[in-house]
Design a protein around this motif. Structure first.
Motif, short mmCIF file in Angstrom:
data_model
loop_
_atom_site.label_atom_id
_atom_site.label_comp_id
_atom_site.label_asym_id
_atom_site.label_seq_id
_atom_site.Cartn_x
_atom_site.Cartn_y
_atom_site.Cartn_z
N ASP A 33 -4.14 -3.03 0.70
CA ASP A 33 -3.77 -1.76 0.68
C ASP A 33 -2.43 -1.59 -0.20
N GLU A 34 -1.44 -2.58 0.39
CA GLU A 34 -0.20 -2.54 -0.28
C GLU A 34 0.00 -2.67 -1.77
N ILE A 35 -0.94 -3.69 -2.33
CA ILE A 35 -1.14 -4.19 -3.57
C ILE A 35 -1.56 -3.01 -4.47
N ILE A 36 -2.79 -2.27 -3.82
CA ILE A 36 -3.56 -1.24 -4.65
C ILE A 36 -2.53 0.19 -4.62
N LEU A 37 -1.61 0.31 -3.43
CA LEU A 37 -0.70 1.57 -3.52
C LEU A 37 0.25 1.04 -4.37
N TRP A 38 0.78 0.06 -4.54
CA TRP A 38 1.84 -0.48 -5.66
C TRP A 38 1.59 -0.25 -6.98
N LEU A 39 0.13 -0.58 -7.15
CA LEU A 39 -0.36 -0.54 -8.55
C LEU A 39 -0.56 0.90 -9.03
N THR A 40 -1.19 1.75 -8.07
CA THR A 40 -1.56 3.17 -8.64
C THR A 40 -0.82 4.43 -8.32
N GLY A 41 0.19 4.02 -7.22
CA GLY A 41 0.94 5.11 -6.94
C GLY A 41 0.30 6.15 -5.80
N GLU A 46 -4.14 9.25 0.21
CA GLU A 46 -4.75 9.43 -0.90
C GLU A 46 -5.97 8.44 -1.43
N MET A 47 -5.62 7.23 -1.15
CA MET A 47 -6.47 6.17 -1.39
C MET A 47 -7.64 6.19 -0.64
N LEU A 67 0.66 5.23 -12.09
CA LEU A 67 0.61 3.59 -12.42
C LEU A 67 1.70 2.87 -12.63
N ASN A 68 1.97 1.80 -11.70
CA ASN A 68 3.43 1.18 -11.96
C ASN A 68 3.52 0.61 -13.08
N PRO A 69 4.77 0.75 -13.76
CA PRO A 69 5.00 -0.06 -15.01
C PRO A 69 5.21 -1.52 -14.69
N ALA A 70 5.50 -1.95 -13.66
CA ALA A 70 5.70 -3.41 -13.73
C ALA A 70 4.29 -4.01 -13.58
N ARG A 71 3.08 -3.48 -13.81
CA ARG A 71 1.89 -3.76 -13.84
C ARG A 71 1.82 -4.74 -14.84
N ILE A 94 -8.56 -2.31 -14.32
CA ILE A 94 -9.30 -2.89 -13.42
C ILE A 94 -8.75 -4.27 -13.24
N ARG A 95 -8.65 -4.88 -14.47
CA ARG A 95 -8.61 -6.52 -14.14
C ARG A 95 -6.92 -6.72 -13.58
N TYR A 96 -6.02 -5.82 -13.81
CA TYR A 96 -4.74 -6.08 -13.22
C TYR A 96 -4.92 -6.22 -11.64
N MET A 97 -5.77 -5.00 -11.22
CA MET A 97 -5.92 -5.03 -9.79
C MET A 97 -6.66 -6.45 -9.27
#
Length: 118
Positions: A33-41, A46-47, A67-71, A94-97
Motif C-alpha cells: 500500500d505504501e508503494i502504491i500510495l507513494w506512486l499514485t498520490g 481513495e485507493m 503521480l510521483n515525479p520520482a517514479r 503500470i510497469r513502474y508499479m
C-alpha cells in the motif's frame, strides 16, 4: 497505439496478487500500500474506493491524484523490458508499479524503493 489487455484488467484482481507475491517473501500488505500510495498520490481511503469500484488499470492511473515525479528514477528490467525505455505512457506507469513491487519482493529497503535514500 495498441490497446493492451492489462489496461482493461481490473486493478482489484491484480492487487491481491501483489500482496501474495510480497508476503511469500516476508513483506507486508502495508508495504504494498505504501508503494502504491507513494506512486499514485492516492490516500488509503481513495485507493480502497478504487478497488471497490473495480476500476481497470487505465482508470486507476488516469484518476491518480498526483503521480510521483520520482517514479522516473525507477530503472531496470521488468518482464524482460527496461522500464525506462517503454514508450507507451500507460504501459510505463503500470510497469513502474510492477517494478516497485518486484523490488519489495526481492528484499530492498523501503527507503531505496521509494527513492528517498540519499
Amino acid at each position: 497505439m495498441a490497446e493492451h489487455k492489462i489496461y482493461k484488467m481490473s486493478f482489484s484482481t491484480v492487487y491481491p496478487l501483489y500482496i501474495k507475491k510480497v508476503e511469500r517473501k516476508g513483506r507486508t500488505k502495508e508495504e504494498v500500500d505504501e508503494i502504491i500510495l507513494w506512486l499514485t498520490g492516492y490516500s488509503q481511503r481513495e485507493m480502497e474506493e478504487q478497488i471497490k469500484k473495480e476500476v481497470n488499470f487505465e482508470e486507476f492511473f488516469e484518476q491518480a491524484p498526483a503521480l510521483n515525479p520520482a517514479r522516473r528514477e525507477v530503472k531496470g528490467v521488468i518482464c524482460g523490458i527496461r522500464v525506462e525505455e517503454i514508450e507507451e505512457p500507460m504501459m510505463q506507469e503500470i510497469r513502474y508499479m510492477d517494478k516497485l513491487i518486484d523490488e519489495l519482493a526481492k528484499g530492498k529497503k523501503m527507503e531505496k524503493i521509494l527513492r528517498t535514500e540519499q
